[in-house]
Design a protein around this motif. Structure first.
Motif, short mmCIF file in Angstrom:
data_model
loop_
_atom_site.label_atom_id
_atom_site.label_comp_id
_atom_site.label_asym_id
_atom_site.label_seq_id
_atom_site.Cartn_x
_atom_site.Cartn_y
_atom_site.Cartn_z
N SER A 170 0.83 -1.21 0.00
CA SER A 170 0.00 0.00 0.00
C SER A 170 0.86 1.25 0.00
O SER A 170 0.56 2.23 -0.70
CB SER A 170 -0.94 -0.01 1.20
N ASP A 171 1.94 1.25 0.76
CA ASP A 171 2.86 2.40 0.78
C ASP A 171 3.50 2.59 -0.60
O ASP A 171 3.65 3.73 -1.07
CB ASP A 171 3.94 2.19 1.84
N LEU A 172 3.90 1.49 -1.23
CA LEU A 172 4.51 1.59 -2.56
C LEU A 172 3.51 2.12 -3.58
O LEU A 172 3.85 2.96 -4.44
CB LEU A 172 5.02 0.22 -3.01
N ILE A 173 2.28 1.65 -3.52
CA ILE A 173 1.25 2.09 -4.46
C ILE A 173 0.98 3.59 -4.28
O ILE A 173 0.88 4.34 -5.26
CB ILE A 173 -0.04 1.27 -4.26
N ASN A 174 0.88 4.04 -3.03
CA ASN A 174 0.66 5.47 -2.79
C ASN A 174 1.82 6.31 -3.31
O ASN A 174 1.63 7.38 -3.88
CB ASN A 174 0.46 5.72 -1.29
N ALA A 175 3.05 5.80 -3.12
CA ALA A 175 4.23 6.53 -3.60
C ALA A 175 4.23 6.62 -5.12
O ALA A 175 4.57 7.66 -5.70
CB ALA A 175 5.50 5.86 -3.11
N GLU A 176 3.84 5.53 -5.79
CA GLU A 176 3.79 5.54 -7.26
C GLU A 176 2.74 6.54 -7.74
O GLU A 176 2.98 7.29 -8.69
CB GLU A 176 3.46 4.15 -7.78
N ARG A 177 1.59 6.55 -7.10
CA ARG A 177 0.52 7.46 -7.53
C ARG A 177 0.88 8.91 -7.34
O ARG A 177 0.48 9.78 -8.11
CB ARG A 177 -0.76 7.13 -6.77
N GLN A 178 1.66 9.20 -6.30
CA GLN A 178 2.09 10.57 -6.06
C GLN A 178 3.06 11.06 -7.13
O GLN A 178 3.22 12.26 -7.32
CB GLN A 178 2.72 10.69 -4.68
N GLN A 179 3.70 10.13 -7.84
CA GLN A 179 4.62 10.51 -8.90
C GLN A 179 3.92 10.76 -10.23
O GLN A 179 4.54 11.25 -11.16
CB GLN A 179 5.67 9.42 -9.10
N GLN A 180 2.63 10.40 -10.32
CA GLN A 180 1.92 10.59 -11.58
C GLN A 180 1.78 12.07 -11.88
O GLN A 180 1.46 12.87 -11.00
CB GLN A 180 0.53 9.94 -11.51
N PRO A 181 2.02 12.47 -13.14
CA PRO A 181 1.88 13.88 -13.48
C PRO A 181 0.44 14.35 -13.34
O PRO A 181 -0.49 13.63 -13.68
CB PRO A 181 2.36 13.94 -14.94
N VAL A 182 0.26 15.53 -12.80
CA VAL A 182 -1.06 16.11 -12.65
C VAL A 182 -1.34 17.00 -13.84
O VAL A 182 -0.54 17.86 -14.20
CB VAL A 182 -1.14 16.94 -11.34
N GLU A 183 -2.51 16.81 -14.47
CA GLU A 183 -2.85 17.61 -15.64
C GLU A 183 -3.12 19.06 -15.23
O GLU A 183 -3.82 19.32 -14.24
CB GLU A 183 -4.08 17.03 -16.34
N ALA A 184 -2.55 19.99 -15.99
CA ALA A 184 -2.76 21.40 -15.71
C ALA A 184 -4.18 21.79 -16.11
O ALA A 184 -4.75 21.24 -17.06
CB ALA A 184 -1.75 22.25 -16.50
N PRO A 185 -4.82 22.71 -15.38
CA PRO A 185 -6.17 23.14 -15.76
C PRO A 185 -6.16 23.79 -17.13
O PRO A 185 -5.18 24.40 -17.54
CB PRO A 185 -6.55 24.14 -14.65
N ALA A 186 -7.27 23.65 -17.84
CA ALA A 186 -7.36 24.20 -19.19
C ALA A 186 -7.24 25.71 -19.14
O ALA A 186 -7.82 26.38 -18.28
CB ALA A 186 -8.70 23.80 -19.82
N GLN A 187 -6.46 26.25 -20.09
CA GLN A 187 -6.27 27.70 -20.15
C GLN A 187 -7.45 28.33 -20.88
O GLN A 187 -8.05 27.74 -21.78
CB GLN A 187 -4.98 28.02 -20.91
N GLU A 188 -7.83 29.58 -20.46
CA GLU A 188 -8.86 30.31 -21.17
C GLU A 188 -8.37 30.66 -22.57
O GLU A 188 -7.20 30.94 -22.77
CB GLU A 188 -9.20 31.62 -20.42
N ALA A 189 -9.29 30.65 -23.51
CA ALA A 189 -8.91 30.93 -24.90
C ALA A 189 -8.39 32.35 -25.03
O ALA A 189 -7.43 32.61 -25.73
CB ALA A 189 -10.10 30.71 -25.83
N THR A 190 -9.04 33.30 -24.35
CA THR A 190 -8.59 34.69 -24.40
C THR A 190 -8.56 35.25 -23.00
O THR A 190 -9.37 34.87 -22.14
CB THR A 190 -9.54 35.55 -25.27
N ALA A 191 -7.66 36.15 -22.78
CA ALA A 191 -7.57 36.77 -21.47
C ALA A 191 -8.70 37.77 -21.32
O ALA A 191 -9.11 38.42 -22.29
CB ALA A 191 -6.22 37.47 -21.31
#
Length: 209
Positions: free
Chosen positions: A170-191
């Motif tokens: 369980s500790d190994l699985i949690n450590a692996e999941r913490q290394q997964q890249p987090v998707e950045a929130p979608a950027q607005e098309a225009t400011a």
């Protein structure tokens, strides 16, 4: 269930993936990987090597021996076919990947697999152990009264060993999941447009000329 010979083959492919080795060094490294109580004899190693030679996964190379003996030594090295076979075996995520002996070897070479495969193998191993733990605990509750002190203590030790490995997984699985890249929130098309200032009369300010 994976045969012992298949487990040895996977271990040999993984070790030779690091560097060529002769038989004595292979046996020493394999015994370290397999752990105490599972000593690998030459009678088990060399038939596996011969089979792998016939399959063209490995090849022999003769190198000069030490000056004191002057006997040539046979070194085993991985072929391109053997590299492909190692990658294929390490990519498998079926039940054989989390059996006792095979899991240990797979885990030793986890650095050569991607995160998704590692997670699936770790989660499969944990599920297998949790099933085993539930089965043993249910049997223990039924038979504990019929056992003497030492048999009961042995059963308790087995349960605690499985519980420790489940926590470790369980500790190994949690450590692996913490290394997964987090998707950045979608950027607005225009400011958003900057707010336009107004004069005290409520009319837009005129640009200064």
């Amino acid at each position: 269930m994976a045969r012992r010979g298949e487990t040895i083959e996977l271990a040999v492919l993984g070790l030779l993936h690091e560097s060529p080795m002769h038989g004595y060094e292979l046996r020493k490294r394999l015994n370290l990987m397999l752990g105490w109580g599972r000593v690998l004899s030459y009678g088990s190693l060399y038939p596996a090597l011969k089979k792998m030679l016939r399959a063209s996964w490995i090849e022999e190379r003769t190198v000069p021996g030490a000056a004191s003996t002057r006997r040539p030594r046979i070194v085993y090295q991985l072929t391109e076919t053997g590299q492909d076979e190692f990658v294929r075996l390490m990519s498998e995520v079926g039940p054989t990947a989390w059996e006792d002996d095979n899991f240990d070897i797979r885990f030793a070479f986890f650095g050569r697999t991607d995160m998704e495969i590692r997670l699936r193998v770790l989660e499969g191993r944990r599920s297998r152990l949790q099933e085993r733990l539930e089965r043993v605990q249910s049997q223990l509750s039924l038979t504990q009264k019929e056992m003497d002190r030492y048999a009961s203590e042995l059963q308790r030790h087995g349960v605690e060993s499985v519980e420790r490995e489940v926590r470790w997984l369980s500790d190994l699985i949690n450590a692996e999941r913490q290394q997964q890249p987090v998707e950045a929130p979608a950027q607005e098309a225009t400011a958003p447009a900057a707010p336009q200032s107004t004069s005290p009369s409520g009319q837009p300010d005129q640009p200064v000329t």
